[in-house]
Design a protein around this motif. Structure first.
Motif, PDB file in Angstrom:
ATOM      1  N   ILE A  17      -8.448   1.072  -1.253  1.00 49.36           N
ATOM      2  CA  ILE A  17      -8.827   0.481   0.025  1.00 49.36           C
ATOM      3  C   ILE A  17      -9.839   1.405   0.693  1.00 49.36           C
ATOM      4  O   ILE A  17      -9.690   2.623   0.642  1.00 49.36           O
ATOM      5  N   VAL A  50     -10.630  -4.200  -0.299  1.00 45.22           N
ATOM      6  CA  VAL A  50      -9.386  -3.907  -1.014  1.00 45.22           C
ATOM      7  C   VAL A  50      -9.527  -4.371  -2.455  1.00 45.22           C
ATOM      8  O   VAL A  50     -10.039  -5.458  -2.718  1.00 45.22           O
ATOM      9  N   ILE A  77       0.845  -1.199   0.000  1.00 42.11           N
ATOM     10  CA  ILE A  77       0.000   0.000   0.000  1.00 42.11           C
ATOM     11  C   ILE A  77       0.875   1.241   0.000  1.00 42.11           C
ATOM     12  O   ILE A  77       1.745   1.385   0.851  1.00 42.11           O
ATOM     13  N   HIS A 134      -3.010   4.377   5.460  1.00 37.11           N
ATOM     14  CA  HIS A 134      -3.868   3.234   5.760  1.00 37.11           C
ATOM     15  C   HIS A 134      -3.893   2.929   7.260  1.00 37.11           C
ATOM     16  O   HIS A 134      -4.686   2.128   7.704  1.00 37.11           O
TER      17      HIS A 134
END
Length: 106
Positions: free
Chosen positions: A103, A88, A74, A78
């Motif tokens: 996400i 996701v 990522i 997050h």
């Protein structure tokens, strides 16, 4: 191919204590499964998964409902989603890794 089971006596002698009759498994005509090596598992496929986002070293992990886990590559924020259910979408880049495109909390 018949299977025969031989049990040895507890005294250590080489005489069989019991011999079962041959057992037929009935599976002689089944094809032998081909095992796939990790290098043969398809990569580059699109995945949309839902699960719990967990912290695990350099890559966060998505634990999906069936118990499987995916490492997530990522880029971006997050950390506020750790411990929460998320959805996701991403591209499979390694055996157990997704390059995350999106996400969001569920």
């Amino acid at each position: 191919m018949p299977i025969s089971i031989v049990l040895r006596s507890m005294t250590g002698s080489n005489m069989p204590a019991f011999v079962s009759p041959p057992i037929s498994t009935g599976c002689s005509n089944l094809p032998t499964p081909k095992l796939q090596r990790r290098s043969e598992v398809p990569r580059g496929s699109q995945h949309e998964l839902t699960g719990i986002l967990l912290k695990n070293g350099p890559y966060p992990v998505l634990r999906v409902d069936d118990g499987g886990e995916w490492r997530l590559d990522i880029s971006g924020r997050h950390h506020h989603l750790l411990g929460r259910r998320v959805r996701v979408s991403g591209i499979r880049s390694e055996f157990d890794m997704l390059d995350v495109k999106h996400i969001e909390p569920v």
